[in-house]
Write a protein that holds these residues in place. Sequence first.
Motif, PDB file in Angstrom:
ATOM      1  N   GLU A  94       0.800  -1.233   0.000  1.00  0.00           N
ATOM      2  CA  GLU A  94       0.000   0.000   0.000  1.00  0.00           C
ATOM      3  C   GLU A  94       0.833   1.283   0.000  1.00  0.00           C
ATOM      4  OE1 GLU A  94      -2.908  -0.286   3.132  1.00  0.00           O
ATOM      5  OE2 GLU A  94      -3.815  -2.056   2.247  1.00  0.00           O
ATOM      6  N   GLY A  95       2.140   1.174  -0.280  1.00  0.00           N
ATOM      7  CA  GLY A  95       2.988   2.359  -0.332  1.00  0.00           C
ATOM      8  C   GLY A  95       3.581   2.614  -1.700  1.00  0.00           C
ATOM      9  N   GLY A  96       3.209   1.790  -2.669  1.00  0.00           N
ATOM     10  CA  GLY A  96       3.694   1.967  -4.022  1.00  0.00           C
ATOM     11  C   GLY A  96       5.062   1.362  -4.259  1.00  0.00           C
ATOM     12  N   LEU A  97       5.724   1.900  -5.281  1.00  0.00           N
ATOM     13  CA  LEU A  97       7.050   1.454  -5.700  1.00  0.00           C
ATOM     14  C   LEU A  97       8.056   2.516  -5.298  1.00  0.00           C
ATOM     15  CD1 LEU A  97       8.803  -0.529  -7.432  1.00  0.00           C
ATOM     16  CD2 LEU A  97       8.292   0.987  -9.372  1.00  0.00           C
ATOM     17  N   HIS A  98       9.195   2.084  -4.767  1.00  0.00           N
ATOM     18  CA  HIS A  98      10.253   3.003  -4.351  1.00  0.00           C
ATOM     19  C   HIS A  98      11.519   2.663  -5.119  1.00  0.00           C
ATOM     20  CE1 HIS A  98       7.408   3.083  -1.062  1.00  0.00           C
ATOM     21  NE2 HIS A  98       7.969   4.178  -0.610  1.00  0.00           N
ATOM     22  N   ALA A  99      12.225   3.688  -5.565  1.00  0.00           N
ATOM     23  CA  ALA A  99      13.539   3.518  -6.183  1.00  0.00           C
ATOM     24  C   ALA A  99      14.559   4.177  -5.255  1.00  0.00           C
ATOM     25  CB  ALA A  99      13.567   4.167  -7.561  1.00  0.00           C
ATOM     26  N   PHE A 100      15.616   3.435  -4.943  1.00  0.00           N
ATOM     27  CA  PHE A 100      16.662   3.942  -4.046  1.00  0.00           C
ATOM     28  C   PHE A 100      18.004   3.732  -4.734  1.00  0.00           C
ATOM     29  CE2 PHE A 100      19.407   3.019  -0.175  1.00  0.00           C
ATOM     30  CZ  PHE A 100      19.599   4.362   0.142  1.00  0.00           C
ATOM     31  N   ASP A 101      18.699   4.833  -5.029  1.00  0.00           N
ATOM     32  CA  ASP A 101      19.983   4.747  -5.726  1.00  0.00           C
ATOM     33  C   ASP A 101      21.174   4.707  -4.770  1.00  0.00           C
ATOM     34  OD1 ASP A 101      20.314   7.369  -4.838  1.00  0.00           O
ATOM     35  OD2 ASP A 101      20.203   8.252  -6.847  1.00  0.00           O
ATOM     36  N   GLY A 102      20.911   4.598  -3.502  1.00  0.00           N
ATOM     37  CA  GLY A 102      21.959   4.603  -2.490  1.00  0.00           C
ATOM     38  C   GLY A 102      21.993   5.911  -1.725  1.00  0.00           C
ATOM     39  N   THR A 103      21.412   6.946  -2.340  1.00  0.00           N
ATOM     40  CA  THR A 103      21.338   8.262  -1.707  1.00  0.00           C
ATOM     41  C   THR A 103      19.913   8.814  -1.748  1.00  0.00           C
ATOM     42  OG1 THR A 103      23.603   8.748  -2.396  1.00  0.00           O
ATOM     43  CG2 THR A 103      22.256  10.621  -1.721  1.00  0.00           C
ATOM     44  N   ASN A 104      19.339   8.803  -2.941  1.00  0.00           N
ATOM     45  CA  ASN A 104      18.031   9.417  -3.173  1.00  0.00           C
ATOM     46  C   ASN A 104      16.915   8.381  -3.277  1.00  0.00           C
ATOM     47  OD1 ASN A 104      19.135  12.141  -3.509  1.00  0.00           O
ATOM     48  ND2 ASN A 104      20.044  11.295  -5.367  1.00  0.00           N
ATOM     49  N   TRP A 105      15.756   8.762  -2.766  1.00  0.00           N
ATOM     50  CA  TRP A 105      14.553   7.931  -2.827  1.00  0.00           C
ATOM     51  C   TRP A 105      13.557   8.571  -3.782  1.00  0.00           C
ATOM     52  CZ3 TRP A 105      13.964   3.423   0.003  1.00  0.00           C
ATOM     53  CH2 TRP A 105      14.926   3.173   0.984  1.00  0.00           C
ATOM     54  N   THR A 106      12.940   7.773  -4.649  1.00  0.00           N
ATOM     55  CA  THR A 106      11.858   8.227  -5.512  1.00  0.00           C
ATOM     56  C   THR A 106      10.677   7.303  -5.278  1.00  0.00           C
ATOM     57  OG1 THR A 106      13.469   8.939  -7.157  1.00  0.00           O
ATOM     58  CG2 THR A 106      11.174   8.769  -7.876  1.00  0.00           C
ATOM     59  N   ASN A 107       9.500   7.872  -5.064  1.00  0.00           N
ATOM     60  CA  ASN A 107       8.294   7.089  -4.796  1.00  0.00           C
ATOM     61  C   ASN A 107       7.340   7.187  -5.974  1.00  0.00           C
ATOM     62  OD1 ASN A 107       9.274   6.655  -2.144  1.00  0.00           O
ATOM     63  ND2 ASN A 107       8.474   8.633  -1.548  1.00  0.00           N
ATOM     64  N   TYR A 108       6.799   6.047  -6.378  1.00  0.00           N
ATOM     65  CA  TYR A 108       5.802   5.987  -7.441  1.00  0.00           C
ATOM     66  C   TYR A 108       4.528   5.396  -6.847  1.00  0.00           C
ATOM     67  CZ  TYR A 108       9.974   6.529 -10.323  1.00  0.00           C
ATOM     68  OH  TYR A 108      11.141   6.984 -10.868  1.00  0.00           O
ATOM     69  N   THR A 109       3.440   6.146  -6.958  1.00  0.00           N
ATOM     70  CA  THR A 109       2.147   5.691  -6.439  1.00  0.00           C
ATOM     71  C   THR A 109       1.087   5.889  -7.511  1.00  0.00           C
ATOM     72  OG1 THR A 109       1.601   7.858  -5.529  1.00  0.00           O
ATOM     73  CG2 THR A 109       2.791   6.340  -4.078  1.00  0.00           C
ATOM     74  N   GLU A 110      -0.119   5.470  -7.198  1.00  0.00           N
ATOM     75  CA  GLU A 110      -1.239   5.690  -8.114  1.00  0.00           C
ATOM     76  C   GLU A 110      -1.432   7.176  -8.404  1.00  0.00           C
ATOM     77  OE1 GLU A 110      -4.878   2.925  -7.531  1.00  0.00           O
ATOM     78  OE2 GLU A 110      -3.905   3.115  -5.551  1.00  0.00           O
ATOM     79  N   SER A 111      -1.177   8.018  -7.433  1.00  0.00           N
ATOM     80  CA  SER A 111      -1.454   9.449  -7.585  1.00  0.00           C
ATOM     81  C   SER A 111      -0.389  10.215  -8.373  1.00  0.00           C
ATOM     82  CB  SER A 111      -1.652  10.106  -6.222  1.00  0.00           C
ATOM     83  OG  SER A 111      -0.466  10.033  -5.465  1.00  0.00           O
ATOM     84  N   ASN A 112       0.849   9.696  -8.465  1.00  0.00           N
ATOM     85  CA  ASN A 112       1.879  10.452  -9.178  1.00  0.00           C
ATOM     86  C   ASN A 112       2.477   9.723 -10.376  1.00  0.00           C
ATOM     87  OD1 ASN A 112       3.681   8.584  -8.133  1.00  0.00           O
ATOM     88  ND2 ASN A 112       4.802  10.041  -6.867  1.00  0.00           N
ATOM     89  N   SER A 113       1.909   8.563 -10.730  1.00  0.00           N
ATOM     90  CA  SER A 113       2.442   7.786 -11.852  1.00  0.00           C
ATOM     91  C   SER A 113       1.321   6.939 -12.455  1.00  0.00           C
ATOM     92  CB  SER A 113       3.583   6.883 -11.373  1.00  0.00           C
ATOM     93  OG  SER A 113       3.078   5.832 -10.573  1.00  0.00           O
ATOM     94  N   GLY A 114       1.678   6.105 -13.389  1.00  0.00           N
ATOM     95  CA  GLY A 114       0.706   5.209 -14.004  1.00  0.00           C
ATOM     96  C   GLY A 114       0.527   3.906 -13.250  1.00  0.00           C
ATOM     97  N   LEU A 115       1.008   3.854 -12.030  1.00  0.00           N
ATOM     98  CA  LEU A 115       0.893   2.640 -11.222  1.00  0.00           C
ATOM     99  C   LEU A 115      -0.577   2.315 -10.996  1.00  0.00           C
ATOM    100  CD1 LEU A 115       2.851   0.675  -9.801  1.00  0.00           C
ATOM    101  CD2 LEU A 115       2.645   2.078  -7.765  1.00  0.00           C
ATOM    102  N   SER A 116      -0.961   1.072 -11.248  1.00  0.00           N
ATOM    103  CA  SER A 116      -2.372   0.686 -11.163  1.00  0.00           C
ATOM    104  C   SER A 116      -2.846   0.406  -9.743  1.00  0.00           C
ATOM    105  CB  SER A 116      -2.633  -0.544 -12.031  1.00  0.00           C
ATOM    106  OG  SER A 116      -1.882  -1.648 -11.543  1.00  0.00           O
ATOM    107  N   ASP A 117      -1.913   0.159  -8.831  1.00  0.00           N
ATOM    108  CA  ASP A 117      -2.277  -0.132  -7.446  1.00  0.00           C
ATOM    109  C   ASP A 117      -1.065   0.176  -6.572  1.00  0.00           C
ATOM    110  OD1 ASP A 117      -4.559  -1.850  -5.877  1.00  0.00           O
ATOM    111  OD2 ASP A 117      -2.573  -2.143  -4.987  1.00  0.00           O
ATOM    112  N   ASN A 118      -1.279   0.582  -5.350  1.00  0.00           N
ATOM    113  CA  ASN A 118      -0.180   0.932  -4.455  1.00  0.00           C
ATOM    114  C   ASN A 118       0.445  -0.254  -3.741  1.00  0.00           C
ATOM    115  OD1 ASN A 118      -0.003   3.666  -4.997  1.00  0.00           O
ATOM    116  ND2 ASN A 118      -1.590   4.187  -3.537  1.00  0.00           N
ATOM    117  N   THR A 119      -0.048  -1.457  -3.983  1.00  0.00           N
ATOM    118  CA  THR A 119       0.602  -2.657  -3.458  1.00  0.00           C
ATOM    119  C   THR A 119       1.349  -3.321  -4.607  1.00  0.00           C
ATOM    120  OG1 THR A 119      -1.003  -2.984  -1.697  1.00  0.00           O
ATOM    121  CG2 THR A 119       0.247  -4.912  -2.384  1.00  0.00           C
ATOM    122  N   VAL A 120       2.683  -3.372  -4.482  1.00  0.00           N
ATOM    123  CA  VAL A 120       3.538  -3.959  -5.514  1.00  0.00           C
ATOM    124  C   VAL A 120       4.118  -5.250  -4.961  1.00  0.00           C
ATOM    125  CG1 VAL A 120       5.559  -3.613  -6.982  1.00  0.00           C
ATOM    126  CG2 VAL A 120       4.049  -1.676  -6.448  1.00  0.00           C
TER     127      VAL A 120
END
Length: 136
Positions: A94-120
């Motif tokens: 229920e928190g979407g998809l997270h990308a972590f490059d070792g320093t920075n975090w990027t969050n992808y959810t239904e509200s800010n991307s084309g993600l169809s559901d917040n459970t990945v």
Amino acid sequence: MRKTSIFLLILLLGSSIASTQTTQWMNYTNGQSISAMAEEGNLLWIGTSGGLVRYEMTTGNTDFFNIANSGLMVNTILCITIDDHGTKWIGTLEGGLHAFDGTNWTNYTESNSGLSDNTVNAIVIDSCDRKWLGTT
């Protein structure tokens, strides 16, 4: 009498064997369960119900990431995949998809991307660096 003697002998042998075992369990998580693991060179990334754990296999050092000290939106990690650039792709409950490059975090959810559901539940990266996600 013979049955009693055999029982006592088994009991004594069993207790002496049990007392000589020195198995020690190490807890490398900050959650109640482990749901995902990914290996990156010397590191093991472990997804738990309490967040993400980075475990260095040669030294035993651990780092814990959760909603209090990182860019994670939730603590329940369901899957982890690492791309060729070293970015950790983390699917959550229920928190979407997270990308972590070792320093920075990027969050992808239904509200800010084309993600169809917040459970990945699953992530696969193909040879063209496309991310394929399994959601609910």
